[in-house]
Every structure is written in C-alpha cells, then in structure tokens.
Scaffold this motif. Structure first.
Motif, short mmCIF file in Angstrom:
data_model
loop_
_atom_site.label_atom_id
_atom_site.label_comp_id
_atom_site.label_asym_id
_atom_site.label_seq_id
_atom_site.Cartn_x
_atom_site.Cartn_y
_atom_site.Cartn_z
N VAL A 103 0.78 -1.14 -0.14
CA VAL A 103 -0.02 -0.07 -0.02
C VAL A 103 0.84 1.28 0.12
O VAL A 103 0.79 2.05 -0.73
CB VAL A 103 -0.85 0.11 1.38
CG1 VAL A 103 -1.53 1.41 1.25
CG2 VAL A 103 -2.23 -1.19 1.35
N VAL A 104 1.82 1.31 0.84
CA VAL A 104 2.89 2.52 0.96
C VAL A 104 3.39 2.69 -0.55
O VAL A 104 3.40 3.71 -1.17
CB VAL A 104 3.98 2.36 2.04
CG1 VAL A 104 4.89 3.47 1.73
CG2 VAL A 104 3.31 2.13 3.43
N ILE A 105 3.73 1.63 -1.17
CA ILE A 105 4.53 1.75 -2.62
C ILE A 105 3.67 2.32 -3.47
O ILE A 105 3.93 3.28 -4.19
CB ILE A 105 5.00 0.64 -2.78
CG1 ILE A 105 6.29 0.11 -1.95
CG2 ILE A 105 5.62 0.78 -4.28
CD1 ILE A 105 6.77 -1.35 -2.16
N ASN A 106 2.43 1.90 -3.41
CA ASN A 106 1.39 2.44 -4.38
C ASN A 106 1.11 3.77 -4.12
O ASN A 106 0.93 4.64 -4.98
CB ASN A 106 0.20 1.57 -4.13
CG ASN A 106 0.24 0.13 -5.21
OD1 ASN A 106 0.64 0.30 -6.33
ND2 ASN A 106 -0.03 -0.87 -4.76
N ILE A 107 0.93 4.19 -2.78
CA ILE A 107 0.73 5.52 -2.46
C ILE A 107 1.84 6.62 -2.94
O ILE A 107 1.61 7.48 -3.64
CB ILE A 107 0.56 5.74 -0.73
CG1 ILE A 107 -0.73 4.97 -0.38
CG2 ILE A 107 0.63 7.21 -0.73
CD1 ILE A 107 -1.02 5.15 1.22
N LEU A 108 3.02 6.16 -2.81
CA LEU A 108 4.06 6.88 -3.40
C LEU A 108 3.92 7.01 -4.83
O LEU A 108 4.40 8.09 -5.29
CB LEU A 108 5.35 6.19 -2.61
CG LEU A 108 5.57 6.19 -1.44
CD1 LEU A 108 7.00 5.62 -0.99
CD2 LEU A 108 5.72 7.81 -0.93
N ILE A 109 3.83 5.76 -5.37
CA ILE A 109 3.67 5.79 -6.92
C ILE A 109 2.69 7.05 -7.28
O ILE A 109 2.96 7.89 -8.31
CB ILE A 109 3.25 4.77 -7.65
CG1 ILE A 109 4.65 3.66 -7.45
CG2 ILE A 109 3.05 4.74 -8.88
CD1 ILE A 109 4.29 2.35 -7.71
N LYS A 110 1.39 7.02 -6.83
CA LYS A 110 0.68 7.82 -6.96
C LYS A 110 1.09 9.18 -6.75
O LYS A 110 0.86 10.33 -7.51
CB LYS A 110 -0.87 7.77 -6.16
CG LYS A 110 -1.45 6.55 -6.90
CD LYS A 110 -1.89 6.71 -8.12
CE LYS A 110 -3.08 7.17 -8.76
NZ LYS A 110 -3.62 7.25 -9.89
#
Lengths: 244, 606
Positions: A72-79
């Motif tokens: 989830v954290v990685i996806n947030i950072l990508i966004k």
C-alpha cells in the motif's frame, strides 16, 4: 470556481464516505483502514488521485504500526510521484516513521529496496530531468518497481507525461520535436498522436512544435504601480475627522 | 528506601489510572492492556500511608507562611470564580513566590498543602498543573513527574469533560491557553525523552514497557478532539463568520459552548491540534484542522498573545513544508509586525521571553523562505532579517553552496519534531537492535526532505543572475556562459520556471481554508524559450510615495496636536490660572504621545 488547491484538497471524485473519513475523527479508527486502502486501489485502477485520503492511510500506519502494509505504501508513493506542483511525495515520506525491520515475517519488506529508486525518480522529475527519469525508469534497477507495481497503476506513464507537459507548457513557446520526444519518451506516430491530442501544432518541415500561449509562457515587462488601500489612510482620515 | 518509594508510587498510579477515562472522541484505539487489580498491595499501602502522612505534616511545617497565605487566597479566588483575583495570583503571585522560594526546588506537593484548601480536589488538580509546569520549566522532571503530570492532566480533562454537564469553574484565558500549551509541551517532551533509550535505567525501561499508553498520541489527540467537540467551537466560528447574533450563537453552541472556559479550551485545542500534527510531520492535516479558523488580529479568539504567536509560527512552518513559500512569508511577516507593535505594551515576564524566542526562529525561517522565493516584504522586517541572518541569507541565495546555511537555520528554527511511536521497550531483543542501529531522528528526517526540495531548485540563482543581463539570448550561448550542456541548461530553465510559480492563497476573501490557493507567479523575472532562444521580461516596481506621505502626514499631525495642546506663551501671572483649569498635561507636547494611538487597537492580554 474550484482552484487548483481546492481540487487537491478535495477532488471531485471523492465519495461522501471517504470525505467523512478524511475530514472527521473516524480517520483515526484503525478499523477504517480497509476502506481507505480499497479506495487507493480504486484510484490505481481508474486514474484518480486523492492525496489527503492516502495521507490518512499513512497516518493510521503511523499510529498503528501493526497495520503497516508495504504494498500500500509503495502504491501511495507511486501515485504521489506525479502530483506536481504539490510536494505530495515528500508529504507522504514525512509520515513514514522509521520502523524497526520485522524479522519474523515470511516475506521480506519490499519498501527498503524500492524507496531509494522511488526517491531518485521523484528527484529527477522535480529537477525536470525528464530524459534521465525515463532512462532510470526503464533500467534494470527499476524492474521490480515496474513489474510489480507501476504495471498495475493504470495510466502511470501518462501521468508522468502530464508532469512533463505542465513544465513544457510554462517554459516554452516553441520546442523542437526531438527535445519534446526525449521528454515524453515518445517518438514517431506515438509522438504525433500525443501532440495532436494536446491540441498543439507541429510544423511538418522543421518539426518544431508550437505551444499555445498561456498565462505562463507569455512574459511581459511591466511596471508595478503603487496601490494605496483605504486602511493605510485610516489614521490620517480619522485624525482629520477628530480635529475637524 | 528506594524500593519502598516505588511501591507506594505504583499503588497510587494503578488506582489513579483506573479513574482516567477521558471521554473518547476518537475511540479507544490501541489502548488495551488494563491493569491487574491492586488488592494484594492494600495492606502494605495502608501502612505506608501512615508514614506518608507523618512526612507530609513535617513538610507542611516547612512551608513559609506567605506561601500558605497565598494558597489560601488563591483557593478562595478560584472558589469565587473571581477572574481578576485569579489572574493576579496566577500571573504575579505564583511567579513572585517562585522566584523567592522555589527558584531551584519544587513547590510543596499538593498533598502537603491539601489541608489549607479543605482538600478541595479540583483546586488540587489545578495546583498540580502549576506544580508540574514549574518542574518542567525550572527543574529536571524525572519519570515519576512525567507519569504524574500526565495523570493529573487526565484528571483535569476528565473533570471538565465527564462531569454531569458543564462545570462552573472559570479561569483566565491566559491560563486556559497555558493548560493546553503545557499539555502538548509535556507530551512532546515525553516523546523526546522516551526515544533516548541509552540513558534509561532498567527500572525506567520496565515502567515504559508497562505503561505504553502514558502520553500516547491517541490519548493526547483524544483530549483535544473531545474539547473541540464538547465546545462546538467549529460551529461557533462558522456562526460568527455568518454574522449570526449572540443569541443565535448561544443556541447553536449549547450548554458547554456558551461557557467561556469551554469555548476557549475548544479554540485552543484547535491550535493544539495544529501543533501536534506538525510535530508528527503531518503538515497537510495540521492546516486542514485550521480550516474554519480566521487568522486575523480582529478575531475574538486572538486575545492571548502567546496563542496568537504560536498559531502563526506553526501555520507558517507548515506552509514551508508544503513548498508554499509566499504563503509562509506572508504569515511570518504578519505576526512579526504584530510582535513589533506590541513590544511597547508587553515587557512582562516569561511570556515575553518565549515570544521573543519564537519570533527569532520566525526571522530565521523568513530568511530561508526569502532566499528560496524572493519577494518584497515590509522594510522593518526585512531589515531585521538582514541584521540577524544576513550572512546565511546571502549564502542561501547562491544555490547549492547555501545548503549548509539552510540546514543550520532549519534545525534552529523548526519545531521539536517527535516520533509517533516509542522504541520497542517491551521487546528486549528488538530494543538491543534499536540501540545498535537507532533510527534517524525525526528532525533529521524532515530536514532531509526539506533539503531535497531546496536542492531541486539550486541552479536558479545562477541562472537568474545571467538572465537579468539580457532581454534575449540563445540557449547555446547561455549554456556556454554556465559551462553546461545545452540540454541540461534547458532543463534547469524549466526548474527556474517552476520555482517562480507557487500555489498561494491570494484571494483570502473567497478561498476557504488555509490549504486553498491558486498558482501565482512569484518572481519579477520571467522568460520563455522559443525553440532555442530565451526571451526575458522583467517587471519593475514603480517608485512608492504613499508610505512616505502617510508617515509624514501622521507626523505633522502629531506635531500640530502637540503644539495646539501646549499652553500658550502667556504672561507668567496668568499661568497659574491656566494650570488650575487642568489643561492636558504639558508633557503631551512631545510628539511621542501619538504613538499610543495604534490603529489595530490595544493589545489585550488576559
């Protein structure tokens, strides 16, 4: 009219349920993390973005380290990577407290190895080094990031191109197509189609692309004149009435 | 001996903590792990209580009479809800006696002075509030002080929030602010202290692992949100903005909100949230909780100067972290002007020192912002920035080489950041690992993020200095000057363009909330790239006359008033008659008196 910041604070795509979580005290209830995480995956599938809702997830992780989910954290950072002119990426990192590495989990935490790559990508975008961004993004080093994450994030490359276009639009009146091609990582028909979609025109002979005039690429020399406001004169005027 | 003391202390704590049940606005999350029953220790406790009582009697006889009288008087003032008397006791009596008797030691413990106040539990809670605040500010709080001050805060808020209906207590606004301010300060202080594993004794480690809920972020947020909800302060502010009448507002805010105590605590809790979220690194949320608050000197909630200053400091800082430098600059200039103006009224005490310290940190932050996003600010303010931080400012205005100066000022002026979670005190192995490889300190983490933003725009000052010399020039030529690759230089120009645009709250009338704003141009130097040519346009400021004329008009008005009010030069024998008429005091002749007439209205402090 909605300003750029008000759209950022509350995007029109946000549902009332999420709005309630983002703005109310329910944002602290760890039981709601699932709703916000689902919303994040919805953003990833449907090219939406809601920074404040994603920050609310990180806030819950900050207070409840047990909830922490690296994917989830990685996806947030990508966004957050492509949210110029807002510094979302760093705002997210601010909430990621240093956490002790958990040893007894079955799967290794992918975040520590991906974070430096994401940070480098963010810095390259920040510094408008677009060709370097693409080179890094396409490199072997970033393979795990591409194969496991950005591939799932619908329209990721296009959101990067949106960042590029924002920078180009502000700085250029006309730009050579070779240069633009290196910024967008598009060439040939792909580039032509993209330029067409933007509504920009390309000179068939010279290959120079004309950027339509906008507020930022049309600088004027001006002399700023003084503007006196009534409150500045309040003292003088009130004195005059007192003594009149 | 020391073992005995711990036991007394533990029994007390367990009983007291059972009572701590602050009305949970945000739910009882992560607060599991209650305490085992204390029955087995009761006998021992009875015995010890007797000993304790004897010790207290001895301590009581040590208390100077003047202090006893002060406490009795103070208690009476609180019983009478006599705000004027409470204020005197709170602001001058307490501080005077502190200087005289307790400059280096604690005040008498609440149990010791209890007989003086008929064991009035509410007064004793308030007394302890002052007692611990004194320990924190003058002495070194030990772990017992830290736990007990938490407990006392909980008891206070429990009393305010969970009594049957609103309590009748009234306190001066300044004190109410100090309660919230101190509550957050002690939380922050505890988090910092807790994170230093190395210096902890075994005993402390045991306590910290057992009592992980003491000063937890959830418990602190709970108190603040509960006060906000009980007082309906948001509804109150909105009603004020909508121009509702006093009766309508009373109707809206309900039985708690109509009482000044709850109303002010509610408002101060919003500012408290701003601060807590900033300390935890959530700058967006910090500004979001301020959504309805108006940052105006005229707001009825801005009467406590310390609160006013704190508010602007944190708002300005959050703007920096949101990369909204013009908004940060505007915020700092606004409050620094205010501080300058009120200096003449406000030379009192500890608050003044504190305000001056915060002001100096804001000057440092202002220097950073002005270097990153140059803009014209008030002359008085910019002169002070130059005076205090001129050297760093010059370095920071040079890009890359200014980074160390930026770092120095940031670390000096940033809030005391905290980590949300304690080190793993309950897990021996993990604690050892933590000790071996401690995480980066919160301030360093935020510094690194901030510097990455600064570094991104490092090429701007050099480019700017070249562009200023031309109206148009070829990209290749510019690259040549800079000794850079042309493509690289073009990319830097795009950075420059981005750095000269910022999201900013321009139209404060229509933009709701501190986070709103639109993109504005922040630089006097603009340019556009036409394929390979750079065209430059510069905006210049026309000469300004208004300030000069206004200042001099005001001055001549003062001189004129002075002349008119001074007695006429008449023959000496009639002079007596003139004086007897009681004309305006002759000293009014000095033009200085006009200075009292501040347009913003007097600075009120509670």
């Amino acid at each position: 009219m909605a300003t750029v910041a008000s759209t950022w604070v509350s995007p029109p795509t946000r549902t009332p349920l999420i709005e309630n979580l983002v703005s109310g005290v329910d944002r602290y209830n760890p039981n709601n993390v699932g709703i916000l995480e689902d919303y994040l995956y919805h953003q990833i599938r449907s090219e939406e973005y809601d920074c404040l809702a994603n920050l609310a997830i990180l806030k819950l992780y900050q207070f409840n380290p047990d909830l922490y989910n690296p994917d989830v954290v990685i996806n947030i950072l990508i966004k957050a990577l492509t949210s110029s002119p807002f510094p979302d990426f760093n705002l997210c990192l601010s909430l990621l407290d240093e956490r002790p590495v958990k040893e007894n989990t079955d799967e290794p935490d992918p975040l520590p190895s991906l974070l430096p790559i994401l940070t480098t990508l963010y810095n390259l975008l920040q510094q408008c080094r677009f060709p370097a961004f693409w080179a890094m993004y396409r490199s072997d080093e970033a393979e795990a990031l591409r194969d496991n994450y950005t591939v799932e994030c619908v329209g990721f490359e296009n959101t990067v191109r949106d960042v590029v276009i924002r920078a180009v639009k502000a700085a250029f009146k006309r730009i050579g197509s070779a240069r633009l091609s290196s910024y967008l990582d598009l060439s040939g028909d792909g580039l032509t189609a993209y330029i067409e979609k933007l509504g920009w025109s390309i000179d068939a002979v010279s290959g120079v692309v004309t950027v339509p005039p906008n507020l930022d690429n049309n600088p004027q020399s001006t002399v700023v004149q003084e503007y006196i406001q009534l409150p500045q004169l309040a003292k003088v005027i009130s004195h005059a009435t007192l003594t009149a | 001996m020391s073992q005995q003391r711990t036991t007394i202390w533990e029994t007390e704590l367990e009983e007291d903590l059972q009572d701590v049940d602050v009305n949970l606005a945000i739910g009882n999350y992560g607060q599991n792990g209650m305490y085992e029953d204390a029955q087995s220790r009761i006998d021992e406790a009875t015995l010890l209580a007797v000993q304790q009582q004897m010790a207290q009697q001895a301590a009581f006889s040590q208390v100077p009479d003047v202090v006893k009288r002060f406490i009795v008087h103070f208690h009476q003032a609180v019983l009478d809800n006599n705000l004027a008397e409470i204020t005197v006791a709170y602001e001058s009596g307490w501080n005077r006696l502190t200087e005289k008797f307790y400059a280096k030691t604690e005040w008498p413990e609440a149990e010791v002075i209890a007989p003086l106040v008929n064991d009035d539990q509410i007064f004793l809670i308030l007394y302890r509030e002052l007692y611990y605040r004194h320990v924190y500010s003058r002495l070194q709080p030990d772990i017992d002080d830290r736990f007990h001050s938490y407990e006392n805060s909980c008891e206070l808020f429990n009393y305010l929030l969970n009594s049957d209906g609103p309590v009748a207590l009234e306190l001066p606004e300044q004190w109410l602010w100090d309660i919230i301010d101190e509550f957050i300060y002690q939380y922050q202080s505890f988090c910092v202290w807790r994170s230093k594993v190395k210096s902890k004794t075994d005993e402390e480690i045991v306590l910290l692992s057992d009592e992980s809920q003491v000063w937890s972020s959830y418990s602190v947020l709970n108190v603040l949100y509960s006060l906000i909800q009980k007082s309906k302060i948001h509804e109150h502010i909105i009603a004020l903005q909508e121009g509702k009448s006093a009766e309508e507002i009373d109707e809206i805010v309900g039985e708690y909100g109509v009482r000044p105590l709850y109303r002010m605590l509610g408002y101060f809790s919003i500012i408290g949230l701003l601060r807590v979220h900033t300390l935890l690194g959530d700058f967006t949320l910090a500004l979001k909780v301020m959504e309805n608050v108006e940052l105006s000197q005229k707001s009825p909630f801005m009467r406590v100067t310390a609160c006013h200053v704190t508010t602007f400091y944190y708002v300005g800082f959050c703007y920096i972290m949101l990369r909204r430098y013009p908004d940060a600059i505007r915020t700092f200039v606004n409050i620094l002007n205010f501080i300058m103006r009120m200096r003449q009224y406000h030379t009192r005490s500890y608050q003044y020192d504190q305000i001056n310290k915060t002001a100096d940190r804001m000057y440092a932050l202002l220097a950073i912002c002005s270097a990153l996003s140059p803009m014209r600010v008030d002359d008085n303010i910019s002169n002070i920035v130059k005076e205090r931080y001129g050297e760093q400012f010059t370095k920071m205005s040079r890009g890359e080489e200014g980074l160390p100066a930026c770092e120095e000022l940031f670390l000096y002026a940033c809030p005391k950041f905290i980590a949300a979670n304690p080190p793993p005190y309950e897990e021996g192995d993990q604690l050892a690992m933590y000790l071996e490889d401690p995480p980066i300190e919160p301030a360093q983490r935020h510094l690194a993020l901030f510097l990455s933003e600064v570094r991104a725009q490092a090429p701007v000052p050099t480019l700017r200095s070249f562009l200023k010399l031309y109206t148009s020039l070829g990209a290749a030529k510019l690259a040549n000057f800079l000794d850079a690759d042309e493509e690289e230089m073009v990319q830097q120009l795009m950075i420059m363009k981005q750095a000269s645009r910022s999201v900013s709250r321009v139209d404060t009338e229509n933009e709701k909330g501190l986070l709103d704003g639109q993109i504005t141009s922040t630089s006097d130097l603009d340019f556009v790239i036409d394929e390979n040519m750079v065209h430059i346009a510069e905006s210049t400021l026309g000469r300004k006359y208004a300030g000069w004329f206004i200042r001099n008009t005001e001055h001549s008005q003062r001189v004129f008033d002075g002349l008119r009010n001074s007695p006429l030069p008449i023959p000496p024998k009639k002079a007596n008659a003139q004086a007897a008429k009681g004309g305006p005091e002759p000293s009014a002749a000095a033009p200085r008196t006009g200075g009292r007439n501040v347009a913003w209205g007097g600075v009120k402090t509670a």
